[in-house]
Motif scaffolding. Structure first.
Motif, PDB file in Angstrom:
ATOM      1  N   LEU A  55      54.239  43.463  40.467  1.00 21.47           N
ATOM      2  CA  LEU A  55      53.297  42.887  39.503  1.00 21.47           C
ATOM      3  C   LEU A  55      53.280  43.716  38.224  1.00 21.47           C
ATOM      4  CD1 LEU A  55      50.204  42.386  41.882  1.00 21.47           C
ATOM      5  CD2 LEU A  55      51.804  40.601  41.166  1.00 21.47           C
ATOM      6  N   SER A  56      52.957  43.072  37.109  1.00 26.96           N
ATOM      7  CA  SER A  56      52.695  43.818  35.878  1.00 26.96           C
ATOM      8  C   SER A  56      51.305  44.431  35.976  1.00 26.96           C
ATOM      9  CB  SER A  56      52.764  42.873  34.681  1.00 26.96           C
ATOM     10  OG  SER A  56      51.638  41.984  34.698  1.00 26.96           O
TER      11      SER A  56
ATOM     12  N   GLN B 277      48.665  41.712  35.771  1.00 26.68           N
ATOM     13  CA  GLN B 277      48.597  40.885  36.981  1.00 26.68           C
ATOM     14  C   GLN B 277      47.906  41.629  38.122  1.00 26.68           C
ATOM     15  OE1 GLN B 277      52.790  40.104  37.378  1.00 26.68           O
ATOM     16  NE2 GLN B 277      52.627  38.027  36.522  1.00 26.68           N
ATOM     17  N   LEU B 278      48.176  42.929  38.238  1.00 23.93           N
ATOM     18  CA  LEU B 278      47.524  43.709  39.282  1.00 23.93           C
ATOM     19  C   LEU B 278      46.027  43.786  39.047  1.00 23.93           C
ATOM     20  CD1 LEU B 278      47.674  45.326  41.833  1.00 23.93           C
ATOM     21  CD2 LEU B 278      48.381  47.342  40.496  1.00 23.93           C
ATOM     22  N   VAL B 279      45.607  43.915  37.789  1.00 21.84           N
ATOM     23  CA  VAL B 279      44.172  43.902  37.474  1.00 21.84           C
ATOM     24  C   VAL B 279      43.568  42.558  37.872  1.00 21.84           C
ATOM     25  CG1 VAL B 279      42.433  44.040  35.643  1.00 21.84           C
ATOM     26  CG2 VAL B 279      44.412  45.537  35.568  1.00 21.84           C
ATOM     27  N   LEU B 280      44.254  41.483  37.540  1.00 16.04           N
ATOM     28  CA  LEU B 280      43.745  40.137  37.827  1.00 16.04           C
ATOM     29  C   LEU B 280      43.537  39.921  39.327  1.00 16.04           C
ATOM     30  CD1 LEU B 280      43.071  37.189  37.073  1.00 16.04           C
ATOM     31  CD2 LEU B 280      45.536  36.707  37.146  1.00 16.04           C
ATOM     32  N   TYR B 281      44.574  40.120  40.106  1.00 18.44           N
ATOM     33  CA  TYR B 281      44.495  39.803  41.537  1.00 18.44           C
ATOM     34  C   TYR B 281      43.637  40.813  42.301  1.00 18.44           C
ATOM     35  CZ  TYR B 281      48.073  36.328  40.605  1.00 18.44           C
ATOM     36  OH  TYR B 281      48.755  35.244  40.100  1.00 18.44           O
ATOM     37  N   SER B 282      43.706  42.097  41.940  1.00 19.72           N
ATOM     38  CA  SER B 282      42.882  43.078  42.646  1.00 19.72           C
ATOM     39  C   SER B 282      41.405  42.875  42.333  1.00 19.72           C
ATOM     40  CB  SER B 282      43.316  44.503  42.285  1.00 19.72           C
ATOM     41  OG  SER B 282      43.209  44.747  40.904  1.00 19.72           O
ATOM     42  N   THR B 283      41.084  42.471  41.101  1.00 16.76           N
ATOM     43  CA  THR B 283      39.696  42.183  40.742  1.00 16.76           C
ATOM     44  C   THR B 283      39.177  40.988  41.548  1.00 16.76           C
ATOM     45  OG1 THR B 283      39.943  43.063  38.498  1.00 16.76           O
ATOM     46  CG2 THR B 283      38.141  41.519  38.870  1.00 16.76           C
ATOM     47  N   ALA B 284      40.010  39.964  41.692  1.00 16.53           N
ATOM     48  CA  ALA B 284      39.603  38.782  42.463  1.00 16.53           C
ATOM     49  C   ALA B 284      39.326  39.150  43.914  1.00 16.53           C
ATOM     50  CB  ALA B 284      40.689  37.710  42.381  1.00 16.53           C
ATOM     51  N   PHE B 285      40.207  39.950  44.521  1.00 18.62           N
ATOM     52  CA  PHE B 285      40.003  40.354  45.913  1.00 18.62           C
ATOM     53  C   PHE B 285      38.809  41.300  46.049  1.00 18.62           C
ATOM     54  CE2 PHE B 285      44.450  38.942  46.495  1.00 18.62           C
ATOM     55  CZ  PHE B 285      44.261  38.153  47.625  1.00 18.62           C
TER      56      PHE B 285
ATOM     57  N   GLU C 247      51.008  36.226  31.354  1.00 21.91           N
ATOM     58  CA  GLU C 247      51.095  36.839  32.687  1.00 21.91           C
ATOM     59  C   GLU C 247      50.656  35.887  33.808  1.00 21.91           C
ATOM     60  OE1 GLU C 247      52.489  39.553  33.115  1.00 21.91           O
ATOM     61  OE2 GLU C 247      52.211  40.869  31.395  1.00 21.91           O
ATOM     62  N   LEU C 248      50.207  34.670  33.465  1.00 22.13           N
ATOM     63  CA  LEU C 248      49.800  33.714  34.493  1.00 22.13           C
ATOM     64  C   LEU C 248      51.022  32.945  34.981  1.00 22.13           C
ATOM     65  CD1 LEU C 248      46.427  32.240  33.140  1.00 22.13           C
ATOM     66  CD2 LEU C 248      46.774  33.971  34.918  1.00 22.13           C
ATOM     67  N   ARG C 249      51.749  33.580  35.862  1.00 25.69           N
ATOM     68  CA  ARG C 249      52.968  32.971  36.417  1.00 25.69           C
ATOM     69  C   ARG C 249      53.068  33.339  37.898  1.00 25.69           C
ATOM     70  NH1 ARG C 249      54.717  37.233  33.025  1.00 25.69           N
ATOM     71  NH2 ARG C 249      55.757  38.920  34.178  1.00 25.69           N
ATOM     72  N   PRO C 250      53.882  32.625  38.663  1.00 20.68           N
ATOM     73  CA  PRO C 250      53.999  32.914  40.103  1.00 20.68           C
ATOM     74  C   PRO C 250      54.452  34.352  40.346  1.00 20.68           C
ATOM     75  CG  PRO C 250      55.005  30.809  39.575  1.00 20.68           C
ATOM     76  CD  PRO C 250      54.684  31.456  38.265  1.00 20.68           C
ATOM     77  N   VAL C 251      53.919  34.959  41.410  1.00 16.39           N
ATOM     78  CA  VAL C 251      54.275  36.333  41.746  1.00 16.39           C
ATOM     79  C   VAL C 251      54.657  36.410  43.223  1.00 16.39           C
ATOM     80  CG1 VAL C 251      52.779  37.331  39.977  1.00 16.39           C
ATOM     81  CG2 VAL C 251      51.867  36.926  42.259  1.00 16.39           C
ATOM     82  N   ALA C 252      55.326  37.477  43.593  1.00 21.71           N
ATOM     83  CA  ALA C 252      55.777  37.671  44.972  1.00 21.71           C
ATOM     84  C   ALA C 252      54.589  37.937  45.890  1.00 21.71           C
ATOM     85  CB  ALA C 252      56.768  38.828  45.039  1.00 21.71           C
ATOM     86  N   TRP C 253      54.736  37.538  47.167  1.00 21.03           N
ATOM     87  CA  TRP C 253      53.649  37.737  48.118  1.00 21.03           C
ATOM     88  C   TRP C 253      53.367  39.227  48.327  1.00 21.03           C
ATOM     89  CZ3 TRP C 253      54.210  40.647  52.455  1.00 21.03           C
ATOM     90  CH2 TRP C 253      55.506  40.901  52.916  1.00 21.03           C
ATOM     91  N   GLN C 254      54.398  40.068  48.165  1.00 23.11           N
ATOM     92  CA  GLN C 254      54.181  41.503  48.323  1.00 23.11           C
ATOM     93  C   GLN C 254      53.187  42.025  47.274  1.00 23.11           C
ATOM     94  OE1 GLN C 254      57.155  40.001  48.137  1.00 23.11           O
ATOM     95  NE2 GLN C 254      58.691  40.982  49.462  1.00 23.11           N
ATOM     96  N   GLY C 255      53.265  41.456  46.072  1.00 17.85           N
ATOM     97  CA  GLY C 255      52.339  41.853  45.021  1.00 17.85           C
ATOM     98  C   GLY C 255      50.913  41.422  45.344  1.00 17.85           C
TER      99      GLY C 255
END
Length: 300
Positions: free
Chosen positions: A32-33, A36-44, A206-214
């Motif tokens: 992740l960039s 993107q890491l800020v976005l998804y980690s904040t959501a979780f 940055e709103l694009r598909p990302v790998a499941w590992q990310g």
């Protein structure tokens, strides 16, 4: 189990969790960039905090707290998680994990220095000496021991790491005047920061598909670094008979973190990192030592 033993259990659990995050940051940033890491980690993290409130039977309090504190929550949320983690993850993307995490531990000293102009607190001679020792450690880490040439492994990375300590320290200084209940306040911060992060990611493409590992890495970072661990630490502080006993546990974290960085990521731990981290921890310990007057007052 006594209250103090429970406090140690919660405190050590939090420290062990925090010791893993530098490794988790670096692994997640391979997929992740920083944005993107800020976005998804904040959501979780938001999901984990909502789950905590649900389990506590306090989810209904969120609406009232939002109506009363949405302005403060928006400002603090813009700092943490939005700006702080965006800058911190940028530092981790440019520096080895061992260097970024070591520099990040200077935030406690940065808070002392910021308190001088913001809270009008005097700068003591011991604090000035501690600052000199800590930032000498940063210089050793950033130049990888080449102090005379001042050749930085990544000047931008060191700059981002130091800027992150400024944001984190400022966030906690502003929190000294925060009347919100801590878990509710943190939940509101993340709730109002999430749209800001989405807008930032949309504008920066940055709103694009990302790998499941990310996504998996972001879930771990969000829950452990930003969510459940914060509540464990708060619980430890409430249970303990001595705040200092629990606060001192945090000094275990950078050492455990280096071991994990070496074992999991495979980064060879540089001698300059160990020397620099030693200087940083020495400066922080010097700052925490009781003064002669305080020791005499405690003894009496």
């Amino acid at each position: 189990m006594s209250r103090q033993k429970q406090a140690y259990a919660y405190g050590l659990s939090a420290v062990l969790a925090w010791s893993t995050v530098a490794t988790a940051f670096k692994i997640s940033l391979a997929h992740l960039s920083p944005a993107q890491l800020v976005l998804y980690s904040t959501a979780f993290s938001l999901l984990s905090l909502l789950l905590i409130l649900l389990c506590q039977g306090r989810l209904g309090e969120l609406k009232t707290a939002f109506g009363q504190h949405w302005r403060r929550s928006l400002i603090l949320g813009a700092i943490n998680p939005f700006l702080y983690y965006l800058i911190l993850f940028q530092a981790y993307s440019l520096l080895p994990a061992q260097e970024a995490q070591a520099i990040n531990y200077t935030w406690a000293l940065t808070m002392t220095l910021l308190a001088v102009p913001l809270l009008k607190q005097p700068l003591k001679g011991r604090d000035a000496l501690a600052a000199l020792i800590c930032y000498l450690g940063v210089l050793v880490i950033g130049t990888r021991g080449e102090l005379l040439t001042l050749h930085f492994s990544s000047l931008a990375g060191v700059g981002y790491a130091l800027l992150s300590t400024l944001l984190w320290a400022g966030y906690w200084i502003f929190n000294t005047r925060d009347q919100r209940e801590p878990v509710l306040g943190l939940t509101l911060n993340f709730l109002l920061a999430l749209p800001l992060i989405v807008i930032w990611c949309a504008l920066s493409g940055e709103l694009r598909p990302v790998a499941w590992q990310g996504i998996a890495g972001a879930a771990y970072v969000g829950a452990l670094e930003m969510g459940f661990t914060f509540v464990m630490w708060l619980t430890a502080m409430k249970l303990t008979s001595s705040t200092a006993k629990i606060a001192n546990l945090i000094f275990l974290s950078p050492l455990l973190s280096l071991v994990l960085i070496w074992l999991v990521i495979g980064e060879p731990i540089l001698g300059s990192t160990l020397i620099g981290l030693g200087l940083i921890l020495s400066g922080l310990l010097l700052q925490k030592l009781p003064t002669r007057n305080a020791a005499a007052a405690h003894a009496s």
